[in-house]
Design an enzyme around this catalytic site. Structure first.
Site, mmCIF file in Angstrom:
data_model
loop_
_atom_site.group_PDB
_atom_site.id
_atom_site.type_symbol
_atom_site.label_atom_id
_atom_site.label_comp_id
_atom_site.label_asym_id
_atom_site.label_seq_id
_atom_site.Cartn_x
_atom_site.Cartn_y
_atom_site.Cartn_z
ATOM 1 N N CYS A 54 -1.966 -2.683 7.675
ATOM 2 C CA CYS A 54 -1.837 -3.610 6.539
ATOM 3 C C CYS A 54 -0.514 -4.364 6.532
ATOM 4 O O CYS A 54 -0.468 -5.525 6.096
ATOM 5 C CB CYS A 54 -2.077 -2.868 5.228
ATOM 6 S SG CYS A 54 -3.811 -2.372 5.074
ATOM 7 N N ASP A 57 0.786 -1.253 0.000
ATOM 8 C CA ASP A 57 0.000 0.000 0.000
ATOM 9 C C ASP A 57 0.814 1.297 0.000
ATOM 10 O O ASP A 57 0.497 2.220 0.769
ATOM 11 C CB ASP A 57 -0.963 0.006 1.198
ATOM 12 C CG ASP A 57 -1.944 -1.151 1.165
ATOM 13 O OD1 ASP A 57 -1.806 -2.030 0.303
ATOM 14 O OD2 ASP A 57 -2.848 -1.183 2.022
ATOM 15 N N LYS A 67 -6.883 -4.943 -3.346
ATOM 16 C CA LYS A 67 -7.584 -5.462 -2.162
ATOM 17 C C LYS A 67 -8.540 -4.405 -1.605
ATOM 18 O O LYS A 67 -8.433 -3.223 -1.948
ATOM 19 C CB LYS A 67 -6.575 -5.894 -1.086
ATOM 20 C CG LYS A 67 -5.721 -4.776 -0.525
ATOM 21 C CD LYS A 67 -4.714 -5.338 0.460
ATOM 22 C CE LYS A 67 -3.885 -4.240 1.088
ATOM 23 N NZ LYS A 67 -4.663 -3.263 1.883
HETATM 24 C C1 VGL Z 1 -4.479 0.852 6.014
HETATM 25 C C2 VGL Z 1 -5.716 2.037 7.492
HETATM 26 C C3 VGL Z 1 -6.834 1.879 6.721
HETATM 27 C C4 VGL Z 1 -3.145 0.312 5.631
HETATM 28 C C5 VGL Z 1 -5.587 0.667 5.229
HETATM 29 O O1 VGL Z 1 -2.834 0.228 4.431
HETATM 30 O O2 VGL Z 1 -2.393 -0.035 6.555
HETATM 31 N N1 VGL Z 1 -4.545 1.522 7.144
HETATM 32 N N2 VGL Z 1 -6.759 1.191 5.588
#
Ligand code: VGL
Length: 199
Positions: A145, A9, A103
């Site tokens: 994540c 991410d 995802k």
């Molecule tokens: C994430 C918070 C909300 C991440 C994803 O990628 O860690 N954190 N959604």
């Protein structure tokens, strides 16, 4: 040993100036690119995930649409599929062979194992097909994540390392706790710059 790199991410919305900005996110993007440039052969397989949430949807309770988000289990709107916020940070330079994993389509989707490639294959199936035994993990966010992906990788029987100089977390205390948990479950925490780590 067949080694893979998970890049979790590293997206505009999770870096400085984004909808859910994580301090240090842009530096993680640049650091991962430097690692890939310096060690182009160190990982036979590269998987890069993106949160790819459905627009105008709570995505299974993950996104606070009407109420205020708590920044633990509910979040502001972020990484909506197809928008600039969902794109990789511009300082992340990926090789062509990187596999893109999507995802969080209508669901929270914290772990890269909950995602699929462009053909709809799960990551678990792809790892098995490719004979991956060892996984190194970098990216954002340490306490969400990255944590979920590392714990799932261990669950899938992988040898897991987390490169602690190439991650960034939402909350400092939660990130410390997440690192302790990952280590307790069997992940090795190491800096990517440690000599021999990428031999
Ligand atoms: C994430 C918070 C909300 C991440 C994803 O990628 O860690 N954190 N959604």
């Amino acid at each position: 040993m067949t080694r893979a790199l998970f890049i979790i991410d590293v997206q505009n919305d999770f870096t400085e100036g984004g909808a859910l900005a994580v301090v240090g996110g842009a530096a993680v993007a640049a650091g991962i690119s430097a690692l890939l440039a310096a060690h182009p052969q160190s990982h036979r397989h590269i998987f890069a995930s993106r949160d790819w949430h459905t627009a105008d949807s709570a995505n299974g309770g993950h996104i606070a649409l009407a109420e205020a988000p708590d920044f633990v289990t509910t979040w502001p709107v972020h990484c909506v599929a197809g928008t600039p916020g969902a794109e990789y940070h511009p300082d992340l330079v990926l090789p062509d062979r990187a596999v893109h994993i999507y995802k969080g389509q209508g669901e929270p989707g914290y772990s890269i194992f909950e995602g699929r490639n462009g053909e709809g294959d799960t990551l678990g199936a792809t790892l098995a097909l490719r004979g991956v035994t060892d996984v190194d993990i970098v990216g954002i966010a340490t306490d969400h994540c990255v944590r979920a992906s590392a714990l799932d990788a261990l669950e899938h029987g992988q040898h897991v390392r987390v490169f602690t100089d190439l991650i960034a977390g939402v909350d400092e205390a939660a990130s410390r706790a997440a690192l302790a948990e990952m280590a307790h479950m069997g992940a090795v925490l190491v800096e990517s710059t440690t000599t021999t780590v990428l031999d």
